[in-house]
Design an enzyme around this catalytic site. Structure first.
Site, short mmCIF file in Angstrom:
data_model
loop_
_atom_site.label_atom_id
_atom_site.label_comp_id
_atom_site.label_asym_id
_atom_site.label_seq_id
_atom_site.Cartn_x
_atom_site.Cartn_y
_atom_site.Cartn_z
N GLU A 177 8.25 -8.74 3.68
CA GLU A 177 7.07 -8.03 4.21
C GLU A 177 6.68 -8.51 5.60
O GLU A 177 5.98 -9.50 5.75
CB GLU A 177 5.87 -8.20 3.26
CG GLU A 177 4.62 -7.48 3.78
CD GLU A 177 3.39 -7.60 2.89
OE1 GLU A 177 3.44 -8.36 1.89
OE2 GLU A 177 2.39 -6.95 3.20
N LYS A 219 9.03 -4.25 2.72
CA LYS A 219 7.62 -3.81 2.62
C LYS A 219 7.02 -3.79 4.02
O LYS A 219 6.48 -4.80 4.48
CB LYS A 219 6.85 -4.76 1.69
CG LYS A 219 5.35 -4.47 1.60
CD LYS A 219 4.72 -5.15 0.40
CE LYS A 219 3.22 -5.02 0.40
NZ LYS A 219 2.61 -5.44 -0.87
P1 13P Z 1 -2.60 -3.87 1.13
O1 13P Z 1 -1.94 -2.64 0.56
O2 13P Z 1 -4.06 -4.00 0.78
O3 13P Z 1 -2.29 -4.03 2.59
O4 13P Z 1 -1.95 -5.10 0.38
C1 13P Z 1 -0.60 -5.12 0.22
C2 13P Z 1 -0.13 -6.51 0.27
O5 13P Z 1 0.46 -7.00 -0.67
C3 13P Z 1 -0.38 -7.28 1.49
O6 13P Z 1 0.41 -8.43 1.47
#
Ligand code: 13P
Length: 337
Positions: A177, A219
């Site tokens: 991510e 992600k």
């Molecule tokens: P959000 O969808 O609130 O951005 O959170 C996703 C997430 O796991 C952030 O690390």
């Protein structure tokens, strides 16, 4: 887990119009969320809230996996069953956030590098024994004057790749991510340029660290203008720009891209995902969701900390998940559906 099992897990997380619920808020972040509805954050209120989410009847039809926080993966439901067991009853795969947070990056004011590599191999063994089959690590990239620096992008891409390699070595599917934040007044062009650069560096590093792309998920943020920018793109422009960026950077061997919501409203996050799946295809990867706030916000507000509201809150969560599942198929027709 063998390679085949990791690949199957990665594919299963994005199969059949299902996606991921991010419920891995750190103790500090969940305290803010609970404070917003006037609830004090304690071991028990956090457990009650998360149990409510995970036990929502029918959630497993739309949600394939839930990302947990260290405290939560060790907690038990009111009936004594581990919370991971509550998930498994719904055919939901438990996942775990393994980074230890974004910390100030030396010589790069206002930028951070995500930490948590020390001891990670051993922690992954522990988490696997507790039932985790996938993991998450979030890198944070901020846009601003002179930001992001190449230092920040390189440090975060390197850490993401080392994390992902350790996960796969330990039989856990990594969710990679890199989040380019929506904070700021930058325009959508800037977000696209920065997101493209970040993803290129991340995939360079994943390659350098021998990460197997078939056994991971990406992600990313969507390509949107900064929150304070005067020009906000419409839904189709966000979809088109995001796909333009992803096609240039994400190899087709990656089975799935699960977006974060990053501060978009619940409705925006669903509409954007839907637009990407309804048009602009076909895509080499499955496009789904891994939303935190965009899945939880409405349910949290409905709950307000009272067991009297638990059922209503659960129904709202399942409905939101259903709408996002429809968006995975390009079949979301608006909030009234
Ligand atoms: P959000 O969808 O609130 O951005 O959170 C996703 C997430 O796991 C952030 O690390």
């Amino acid at each position: 887990m063998t390679w085949a099992e990791m690949e199957e897990t990665a594919q299963a997380l994005v199969a059949e119009g299902r996606g991921i619920l991010a419920a891995d808020e750190s103790t500090g972040t969940i305290a803010k969320r609970l404070a917003s509805i006037g609830v004090e954050s304690t071991f028990d209120t956090r457990r009650a809230y998360r149990e409510l989410l995970f036990a929502a009847p029918g959630l497993g039809r739309y949600v394939s996996g839930v990302i947990l926080y260290d405290e939560t993966i060790r907690q038990h439901a009111a009936d004594g069953a581990p919370l991971t067991e509550i998930l498994r009853r719904q055919h939901i795969v438990p996942g775990i956030k393994v980074d230890t947070g974004a910390k100030p990056l030396a010589f790069c004011p206002d930028e951070t590098v995500t930490e948590g590599l020390d001891g990670l191999r051993e922690r992954l063994v522990d988490y696997r024994a507790l039932g985790a089959r996938f993991a998450k690590w979030r890198a944070v990239i901020r846009i601003g004057a002179e930001m992001p620096t190449t230092t920040c992008i390189a440090a975060n891409a390197h850490a993401l790749a080392r994390y992902a390699a350790l996960c796969q070595e330990g039989g856990i599917v990594p969710i990679v991510e890199p989040e380019v934040l929506m904070d700021g007044s930058h325009d959508i062009d800037t977000c696209e340029t920065v997101t493209t650069e970040v993803l290129q560096r991340v995939f360079d590093q994943l390659h350098a660290h021998r990460v197997v792309l078939e056994a991971m998920l990406l992600k990313p943020n969507m390509v949107v203008a900064g929150r304070d920018c005067d020009y906000q793109a419409d839904v189709n422009e966000v979809a088109e720009r995001t796909l333009h960026c992803l096609r240039r950077t994400v190899p087709s061997a990656v089975p799935g891209i699960v977006f974060l919501s990053g501060g978009q409203t619940s409705e925006q996050a669903t509409a954007h995902l839907n637009a990407m799946n309804a048009g602009f295809g076909p895509h080499p990867w499955t496009l789904s969701f891994s939303y935190g706030r965009a899945l939880q916000d409405q349910a949290l507000k409905a709950w307000r900390g009272s067991s009297d509201n638990a059922e209503a809150a659960q129904q709202i969560l399942v409905r939101r998940s259903m709408l996002n599942s429809a968006a995975c198929r390009g079949a979301y027709t608006g909030e009234a559906a």
